[in-house]
Structures are given as C-alpha cells and as structure tokens.
Design a protein around this motif. Structure first.
Motif, short mmCIF file in Angstrom:
data_model
loop_
_atom_site.label_atom_id
_atom_site.label_comp_id
_atom_site.label_asym_id
_atom_site.label_seq_id
_atom_site.Cartn_x
_atom_site.Cartn_y
_atom_site.Cartn_z
N VAL A 192 31.70 31.99 32.54
CA VAL A 192 30.47 31.52 31.91
C VAL A 192 30.15 30.13 32.43
N ASP A 193 28.93 29.95 32.94
CA ASP A 193 28.57 28.63 33.48
C ASP A 193 28.34 27.63 32.35
N GLY A 194 28.38 26.37 32.70
CA GLY A 194 28.17 25.32 31.71
C GLY A 194 29.47 24.67 31.30
N ASP A 195 29.38 23.65 30.48
CA ASP A 195 30.56 22.93 30.00
C ASP A 195 31.38 23.81 29.08
N ARG A 196 32.69 23.57 29.06
CA ARG A 196 33.56 24.33 28.17
C ARG A 196 33.31 23.91 26.73
N ASP B 37 32.45 25.57 22.48
CA ASP B 37 32.73 26.72 21.62
C ASP B 37 31.85 27.90 22.00
N SER B 38 30.61 27.63 22.38
CA SER B 38 29.68 28.71 22.74
C SER B 38 30.12 29.43 24.01
N THR B 39 30.53 28.67 25.04
CA THR B 39 30.94 29.30 26.29
C THR B 39 32.25 30.07 26.12
N LYS B 40 33.16 29.52 25.32
CA LYS B 40 34.42 30.23 25.06
C LYS B 40 34.15 31.52 24.30
N LEU B 41 33.24 31.46 23.35
CA LEU B 41 32.89 32.65 22.58
C LEU B 41 32.24 33.69 23.48
N ALA B 42 31.36 33.24 24.37
CA ALA B 42 30.68 34.15 25.28
C ALA B 42 31.69 34.82 26.20
N GLU B 43 32.65 34.07 26.70
CA GLU B 43 33.67 34.63 27.58
C GLU B 43 34.43 35.76 26.90
N GLU B 44 34.86 35.51 25.67
CA GLU B 44 35.65 36.51 24.94
C GLU B 44 34.81 37.74 24.61
N ILE B 45 33.62 37.52 24.09
CA ILE B 45 32.78 38.64 23.65
C ILE B 45 32.33 39.50 24.82
N VAL B 46 31.86 38.88 25.89
CA VAL B 46 31.36 39.64 27.04
C VAL B 46 32.50 40.39 27.73
N THR C 19 34.52 41.90 38.47
CA THR C 19 34.25 40.52 38.09
C THR C 19 33.01 40.46 37.21
N VAL C 20 32.98 39.50 36.30
CA VAL C 20 31.88 39.36 35.34
C VAL C 20 31.43 37.90 35.30
N PHE C 21 30.11 37.70 35.40
CA PHE C 21 29.57 36.34 35.36
C PHE C 21 28.42 36.28 34.35
N VAL C 22 28.39 35.19 33.61
CA VAL C 22 27.34 34.95 32.62
C VAL C 22 26.71 33.59 32.92
N ASP C 23 25.40 33.56 33.07
CA ASP C 23 24.72 32.28 33.27
C ASP C 23 23.39 32.27 32.54
N GLY C 24 22.85 31.07 32.37
CA GLY C 24 21.58 30.92 31.68
C GLY C 24 21.64 31.27 30.20
N TYR C 25 22.82 31.07 29.59
CA TYR C 25 22.97 31.45 28.18
C TYR C 25 22.20 30.51 27.25
N THR C 26 21.46 31.11 26.32
CA THR C 26 20.75 30.34 25.29
C THR C 26 20.83 31.09 23.97
N PHE C 27 20.79 30.33 22.88
CA PHE C 27 20.74 30.94 21.56
C PHE C 27 19.71 30.22 20.72
N ASP C 28 18.77 30.99 20.18
CA ASP C 28 17.71 30.43 19.34
C ASP C 28 18.03 30.77 17.88
N ALA C 29 18.42 29.76 17.13
CA ALA C 29 18.83 29.98 15.74
C ALA C 29 17.68 30.51 14.88
N ALA C 30 16.45 30.07 15.15
CA ALA C 30 15.31 30.49 14.33
C ALA C 30 15.09 31.99 14.41
N SER C 31 15.20 32.54 15.61
CA SER C 31 14.96 33.98 15.79
C SER C 31 16.27 34.78 15.84
N ARG C 32 17.39 34.08 15.72
CA ARG C 32 18.73 34.70 15.77
C ARG C 32 18.93 35.47 17.08
N THR C 33 18.40 34.93 18.17
CA THR C 33 18.41 35.65 19.44
C THR C 33 19.25 34.93 20.51
#
Length: 248
Positions: free
Chosen positions: A52-56, A58-67, A133-147
């Motif tokens: 998962v791209d970006g700084d290490r 909680d969100s990137t660690k969570l994304a790594e595990e879930i994906v 191999t698995v790569f995740v980039d451009g991750y965003t989460f919008d709390a208002a729309s829960r998306t």
C-alpha cells in the motif's frame, strides 16, 4: 496367406511407445473437455501481502491486511490454496540460515516490496510454481459518505521465468453499511471494496478455474454425464483406431 497383410507387426517396444502416445493424447483430450481443468489451476501459489502506497499509518496497515485476506479468500474459492508470504515460513527461515545467504535479514523482514526479481527469488525458495503480487494506491476514505476508494492491481507470475501470466488493475469502491458502528466504517467500506476487487482479480487472472466454479454451481441438465461419457468413448475409440491401423 490370402486375406491377411504380410506387413510385419510392430515390435513390443514400438507398441508400448504407440500406446503411451495414445494415452497422452487421451489425457490431452480429456483436459480440453468441459469440466476438466487439470493444467489450468495451479496447486502451489505464493501470495505476497498487499503493498500500500503512502506513509505507514493505521489506515495503510489496515488496507494491507484487509486487501491481502480478500484476495487470498477469493483465490481459495476458485480452488487455489495460496500461501501468504511471511518471514516465519519454514522454507524462508531455512534459506536465511544457509551459508550461501540466498536471503538476508533485511530481505526477509521487508519482503520483496515492488521488486519483481526479489519476489521471484522468494517464490523459488518457497517452492511455489507461481506467485501473485498485490498493490494498492490512491486510497481515500470519505467519512461523510462512508466510502472507501482505491486502485487495486494484482498480477500473476510464473516462478520459473519470472514472466507475468496476467495483470488486473481497476478502481475499487466500497460503502460501509449505515448500521455499522462509526468506528468501523472505514474497515467495513474497505472490506467491501476489497472483496469485489479480489473476486474480479481472481476471475481475470485464473479464468479457467473461475469458469469451472461457475459451471459446477449451475444445475447440470439430465444427460450431461451421458454426453461426457460419450465424448470419452469417442476420443478413446479414435485412439484405438489409430493404434489398429498403425499395426497394419
């Protein structure tokens, strides 16, 4: 004698070779028949955790595990028992302790990252015929729309030559259910997006296995087995004919 060919019969060795060739042809014919996927579904695949791209955080660690788990789970549903890479794998630890130092402490700790040559080396050490191999980039989460949104890229490689056997890349989106506690919205949204992405990636990279699963889920019409048996008899009969005329 009249009515019989004077051509000499094949030697026992030639006969055995001919029969062996016929058996191989029969096996090939069965493999190509619907419902058979002997060669298409690998039995030993090494799955590397999602990068998962970006700084290490909680969100990137969570994304790594879930994906990672979503991809592993979807491959499992296709009959592909993928082993997720970890430094604790016995084969990895053995390689680390060998005198020729195939792997270093740093390699084992960090994994291959985005270095395909290292990924191939790990797959060779583990004894996997293929690796994913698995790569995740451009991750965003919008709390208002829960998306949750992210780009998912999954690739399948042949361990022997390191060449890509297929690549899947697509933007994924997941929306957390409204009744889920607010603290769990991000994880739930990410999980939904990862589940869809894992399913799409599995079908794209392992089409034969996916097609077989779909076929097995469908209700087989009456006479399917009889038709399949008829195809086998036809193929085998043709091979017997070849063997017969080759002896004349």
């Amino acid at each position: 004698m009249e009515g019989f060919s004077s051509k000499p019969m094949m030697s026992p060795i030639t006969m055995r070779r001919t029969l062996a060739s016929g058996a191989l042809l029969l096996t090939a014919g069965l493999t190509l028949m619907p419902g058979h996927a002997y060669a298409q579904t690998p039995s030993n695949v090494l799955l590397f955790p999602a990068v998962v791209d970006g700084d290490r955080s909680d969100s990137t660690k969570l994304a790594e595990e879930i994906v990672t788990e979503a991809v592993r789970h979807q491959l499992g549903k296709l009959g592909i028992a993928a082993v997720v890479y970890t430094k604790r794998l016995p084969s990895v630890q053995r390689a680390l302790n060998e005198s020729d130092k195939i792997l270093t402490e740093k390699d084992v700790e960090n994994g291959p990252g985005d270095d395909n040559r290292k990924a191939q080396r790990f797959a060779e050490v583990v004894g996997a015929s293929e690796y994913v191999t698995v790569f995740v980039d451009g991750y965003t989460f919008d709390a208002a729309s829960r998306t949750a949104k992210f780009n998912l890229s999954v690739s399948r490689y042949n361990t022997q030559n390191g060449k890509a056997m297929g690549t899947f890349a697509k933007l994924q989106q997941g929306i957390a259910p409204a009744d889920v506690p607010k603290a769990l919205h991000e994880g739930a949204a990410m999980a939904r997006g990862a589940e869809t992405g894992g399913q799409q990636a599995g079908a794209a990279l392992f089409p034969q296995a996916a097609a077989l699963v779909i076929k097995n889920q469908q209700v087989k019409p009456v006479g399917t087995k009889r038709s399949s048996d008829k195809n086998i008899v036809t193929i085998f009969g043709a091979l017997l004919g070849v063997l017969y005329f080759s002896t004349r």
